[in-house]
Design an enzyme around this catalytic site. Structure first.
Site, short mmCIF file in Angstrom:
data_model
loop_
_atom_site.label_atom_id
_atom_site.label_comp_id
_atom_site.label_asym_id
_atom_site.label_seq_id
_atom_site.Cartn_x
_atom_site.Cartn_y
_atom_site.Cartn_z
N SER A 205 0.90 -1.05 0.04
CA SER A 205 -0.07 -0.04 0.05
C SER A 205 0.85 1.41 -0.21
O SER A 205 2.08 1.28 0.04
CB SER A 205 -0.77 -0.02 1.29
OG SER A 205 -1.77 -1.11 1.31
N SER B 63 -3.36 -3.83 -3.01
CA SER B 63 -2.91 -2.38 -2.36
C SER B 63 -3.68 -1.35 -1.86
O SER B 63 -4.90 -1.11 -2.76
CB SER B 63 -1.89 -2.05 -3.51
OG SER B 63 -0.87 -1.05 -3.05
N GLU C 104 -3.81 2.42 -1.80
CA GLU C 104 -3.45 3.66 -2.06
C GLU C 104 -4.56 4.94 -1.55
O GLU C 104 -5.49 5.15 -2.58
CB GLU C 104 -3.16 4.07 -3.52
CG GLU C 104 -1.89 3.46 -4.07
CD GLU C 104 -1.65 1.86 -4.22
OE1 GLU C 104 -1.00 1.35 -4.11
OE2 GLU C 104 -3.06 1.30 -4.37
#
Length: 353
Positions: A239, A277, A279
């Site tokens: 991340s 992930s 973000e």
């Protein structure tokens, strides 16, 4: 360890602030507590710790005079408390706390205590601290709650003390970045700034994303040209928490638009925002302040006047990714898992060529 610019790697054409970091925005502070220990597993010890907490102070009086805020999500496999209220009210009242995934609750508790000690009236008004996380379990034994309330307090105190510093803050494998990996290399904390007329816009990243073959350095597809490294189990794509702060007079809507541009900087470094992930990006403006009812104290910038700030965010985000990696040493963590430093002879030789 050297930053990208010290290695001759210059990202973009815009000028940087004096420290090329979030500390170039007046009133902003950044502090870390790093938890790094090697002990036997309980009950004999506390296990292997490669973790910590980082704190970004936006303004010392942010509770009484909230700062405009807004957020954006590129891929949502992560957590950030206070994100919804920032979007709903367009403001933030607390510092931003960064840590590892499994310790978010523990840091949130300490953040509430810090807010109550500074402003007892919080008990009657309720505040939601901004606490964001990335997963450091590749290097850190997350089965043990390694971060304590005292660690959070120490990082907060360090952030307050750093305001106005003429020296760049610590980066790389410090604080929340201690156990992070990025593009198959060691990641962590990275920050960069750009000046836009009379104003500054800066980015702070907690990098923990990407796979090795995707890495791009200043336009060079480094990851595809380096041999693979076999050093235990591969670190899965993780991340990135991205924070933008500017002293330009921007409102909550503009902060969200600034935050969204962090994703463009990550893309320039090779990110594709993998399925697993997270973000998550937040933007903050200290050049315009709000009263407790949300009324601004001046007129906000808007429209095409934001374009130079957008450009600054993209450049600073790309550079912050590289700084988080170049300033991190090779780190060995739990079970011998290793994250290699990007500051290696092979990478530097490739870039020189």
């Amino acid at each position: 360890m050297p930053r990208a610019r010290e290695l001759g790697i210059v990202i973009g054409a815009m000028p940087t602030g004096p420290t090329n970091s979030v500390l170039d925005v007046p009133g902003v502070g950044l502090g870390h507590t790093t938890v790094h220990r090697d002990e036997p597993a309980p009950p004999e010890g506390r296990g292997v710790a490669r973790t910590g907490v980082s704190v970004l102070v936006l303004a010392e009086d942010a509770y009484r005079r909230p700062v405009p805020a807004g957020g954006a999500v590129l891929n949502g496999a992560g957590e950030c408390t206070g994100f919804l209220t920032a979007g709903e009210w367009g403001s933030a009242e607390t510092p931003v706390y960064l840590t590892s995934t499994m310790q978010l609750g523990r840091v949130y508790d300490a953040a509430c205590e810090i807010a109550l000690e500074a402003h007892p009236e919080v008990a009657d008004d309720v505040v939601i601290p901004v606490v964001a996380e990335c997963d450091d379990s590749h290097l850190n034994d997350c089965r043990r709650m390694q971060v304590t309330g005292d660690d959070v307090r120490a990082a907060h105190a360090a952030a307050l003390a750093s305001r106005g510093s003429a020296e760049p803050p610590e980066q790389g494998a410090v604080g929340a970045g201690t156990g992070m990996s990025c593009f198959g290399f060691k990641g962590g904390i990275g920050t960069a700034s750009r000046t836009v007329g009379d104003h500054t816009v800066a980015v702070l990243l907690l990098t923990n994303f990407g796979v090795r073959e995707e890495l791009v350095v200043a336009g060079t597809p480094v990851g595809r040209q380096l041999p693979p490294v076999v050093s235990g189990p591969a670190k899965p794509a993780g991340s990135c928490i991205g924070l933008v702060v500017t002293d330009a007079p921007v409102d909550g809507a503009a902060c969200a638009r600034l935050a969204r541009r962090v994703g463009l900087g990550l893309a320039r470094s090779g990110s594709v925002a993998h399925h697993g992930s997270g973000e998550i990006f937040l933007g903050f403006g200290t050049g315009l302040r709000l009263d407790r009812d949300g009324t601004p104290d001046r007129t906000a910038l808007g429209g095409r006047a934001l374009d130079p700030l957008f450009a600054g965010v993209v450049e600073a985000a790309e550079e912050a990714v590289l700084d988080s990696m170049f300033t991190s040493p090779t780190t060995v963590g739990r079970d011998g898992h290793t994250s290699e430093s990007l500051h290696s002879p092979g990478v530097l030789a490739l870039l020189r060529r």
